[in-house]
Write a protein that holds these residues in place. Structure first.
Motif, PDB file in Angstrom:
ATOM      1  N   UNK A   1       2.089   0.038   5.257  1.00 47.90           N
ATOM      2  CA  UNK A   1       2.750  -0.665   4.156  1.00 47.90           C
ATOM      3  C   UNK A   1       1.716  -1.249   3.206  1.00 47.90           C
ATOM      4  N   UNK A   2       0.667  -1.855   3.764  1.00 48.99           N
ATOM      5  CA  UNK A   2      -0.391  -2.417   2.929  1.00 48.99           C
ATOM      6  C   UNK A   2      -1.074  -1.331   2.107  1.00 48.99           C
ATOM      7  N   UNK A   3      -1.295  -0.179   2.715  1.00 52.42           N
ATOM      8  CA  UNK A   3      -1.919   0.931   2.002  1.00 52.42           C
ATOM      9  C   UNK A   3      -1.030   1.425   0.862  1.00 52.42           C
ATOM     10  N   UNK A   4       0.274   1.513   1.105  1.00 48.94           N
ATOM     11  CA  UNK A   4       1.201   1.919   0.043  1.00 48.94           C
ATOM     12  C   UNK A   4       1.161   0.920  -1.107  1.00 48.94           C
ATOM     13  N   UNK A   5       1.177  -0.348  -0.796  1.00 48.32           N
ATOM     14  CA  UNK A   5       1.149  -1.367  -1.851  1.00 48.32           C
ATOM     15  C   UNK A   5      -0.178  -1.373  -2.594  1.00 48.32           C
ATOM     16  N   UNK A   6      -1.278  -1.206  -1.862  1.00 46.71           N
ATOM     17  CA  UNK A   6      -2.584  -1.187  -2.525  1.00 46.71           C
ATOM     18  C   UNK A   6      -2.779   0.048  -3.396  1.00 46.71           C
ATOM     19  N   UNK A   7      -2.151   1.158  -3.028  1.00 48.73           N
ATOM     20  CA  UNK A   7      -2.238   2.359  -3.864  1.00 48.73           C
ATOM     21  C   UNK A   7      -1.241   2.327  -5.019  1.00 48.73           C
ATOM     22  N   UNK A   8      -0.159   1.583  -4.867  1.00 47.85           N
ATOM     23  CA  UNK A   8       0.853   1.507  -5.923  1.00 47.85           C
ATOM     24  C   UNK A   8       0.327   0.768  -7.149  1.00 47.85           C
ATOM     25  N   UNK A   9      -0.385  -0.302  -6.948  1.00 47.02           N
ATOM     26  CA  UNK A   9      -0.849  -1.118  -8.076  1.00 47.02           C
ATOM     27  C   UNK A   9      -1.728  -0.349  -9.060  1.00 47.02           C
ATOM     28  N   UNK A  10      -2.780   0.358  -8.622  1.00 44.80           N
ATOM     29  CA  UNK A  10      -3.573   1.101  -9.613  1.00 44.80           C
ATOM     30  C   UNK A  10      -2.810   2.254 -10.263  1.00 44.80           C
ATOM     31  N   UNK A  11      -1.887   2.861  -9.506  1.00 41.14           N
ATOM     32  CA  UNK A  11      -1.109   3.960 -10.095  1.00 41.14           C
ATOM     33  C   UNK A  11      -0.215   3.424 -11.207  1.00 41.14           C
ATOM     34  N   UNK A  12       0.391   2.263 -10.999  1.00 39.72           N
ATOM     35  CA  UNK A  12       1.240   1.672 -12.040  1.00 39.72           C
ATOM     36  C   UNK A  12       0.434   1.294 -13.280  1.00 39.72           C
ATOM     37  N   UNK A  13      -0.814   0.907 -13.091  1.00 36.03           N
ATOM     38  CA  UNK A  13      -1.661   0.559 -14.240  1.00 36.03           C
ATOM     39  C   UNK A  13      -2.038   1.779 -15.067  1.00 36.03           C
ATOM     40  N   UNK A  14      -2.058   2.938 -14.463  1.00 36.20           N
ATOM     41  CA  UNK A  14      -2.476   4.158 -15.147  1.00 36.20           C
ATOM     42  C   UNK A  14      -1.315   4.876 -15.834  1.00 36.20           C
ATOM     43  N   UNK A  15      -0.089   4.607 -15.407  1.00 35.10           N
ATOM     44  CA  UNK A  15       1.066   5.303 -15.976  1.00 35.10           C
ATOM     45  C   UNK A  15       1.218   5.005 -17.466  1.00 35.10           C
ATOM     46  N   UNK A  16       1.648   6.004 -18.246  1.00 35.08           N
ATOM     47  CA  UNK A  16       1.848   5.765 -19.675  1.00 35.08           C
ATOM     48  C   UNK A  16       3.032   4.826 -19.931  1.00 35.08           C
ATOM     49  N   UNK A  17       3.036   4.233 -21.100  1.00 32.66           N
ATOM     50  CA  UNK A  17       4.074   3.256 -21.442  1.00 32.66           C
ATOM     51  C   UNK A  17       5.463   3.891 -21.527  1.00 32.66           C
ATOM     52  N   UNK A  18       5.555   5.163 -21.896  1.00 35.56           N
ATOM     53  CA  UNK A  18       6.864   5.800 -22.017  1.00 35.56           C
ATOM     54  C   UNK A  18       7.500   6.080 -20.651  1.00 35.56           C
ATOM     55  N   UNK A  19       6.753   5.908 -19.559  1.00 37.73           N
ATOM     56  CA  UNK A  19       7.317   6.086 -18.227  1.00 37.73           C
ATOM     57  C   UNK A  19       8.128   4.867 -17.803  1.00 37.73           C
ATOM     58  N   UNK A  20       8.083   3.820 -18.604  1.00 30.97           N
ATOM     59  CA  UNK A  20       8.758   2.584 -18.242  1.00 30.97           C
ATOM     60  C   UNK A  20      10.088   2.427 -18.959  1.00 30.97           C
ATOM     61  N   UNK A  21      10.858   3.492 -19.062  1.00 32.52           N
ATOM     62  CA  UNK A  21      12.162   3.431 -19.712  1.00 32.52           C
ATOM     63  C   UNK A  21      13.211   2.847 -18.765  1.00 32.52           C
TER      64      UNK A  21
END
Length: 124
Positions: A37-57
């Motif tokens: 679970x910790x690994x999933x959360x730690x990998x989620x944060x940088x991936x969310x920072x890299x996603x383009x703004x249009x992915x947040x619809x």
């Protein structure tokens, strides 16, 4: 309506969770679930920072389950590739181990099969 950032976070967590469920090394029963679970959360944060703004619809609640299922299938497919590769290595190691004439023991005298036996044969 659900905010786009929350839906995107759910998608990323679903894909990473499915990936870590099947990828070799991280899917063993010896790895604690809290660490996964910790690994999933730690990998989620940088991936969310890299996603383009249009992915947040914004997303409707009714369209969320099929999209989450889609992300889970992609995560399982991504984890299945290295799992199939490791399984192939184990089969090759078992076959090479059997061709040496010592099907039940390796150089150290133990009954290791699969990848450990293959690596012990490489050392010898």
């Amino acid at each position: 309506m659900m905010p786009g950032w929350l839906a995107t976070t759910i998608y990323v967590v679903a894909r990473l969770s499915a990936l870590l469920l099947i990828v070799p090394g991280l899917s063993t029963r010896y790895m604690p679930w809290r660490l996964r679970i910790l690994l999933v959360l730690l990998l989620t944060l940088p991936i969310l920072c890299v996603l383009p703004a249009n992915a947040l619809e914004e997303v409707t609640i009714s369209s969320l389950p099929p999209r989450v299922l889609h992300e889970v299938v992609i995560g399982l497919a991504l984890g299945l590739c290295p799992a199939a590769f490791v399984f192939g290595l184990q089969v090759a190691a078992h076959a090479a181990h059997g061709m040496t004439g010592l099907p039940g023991a390796n150089a150290s005298g133990s009954n290791a099969t699969g990848l450990p036996a293959f690596f012990s044969m490489l050392v010898v």
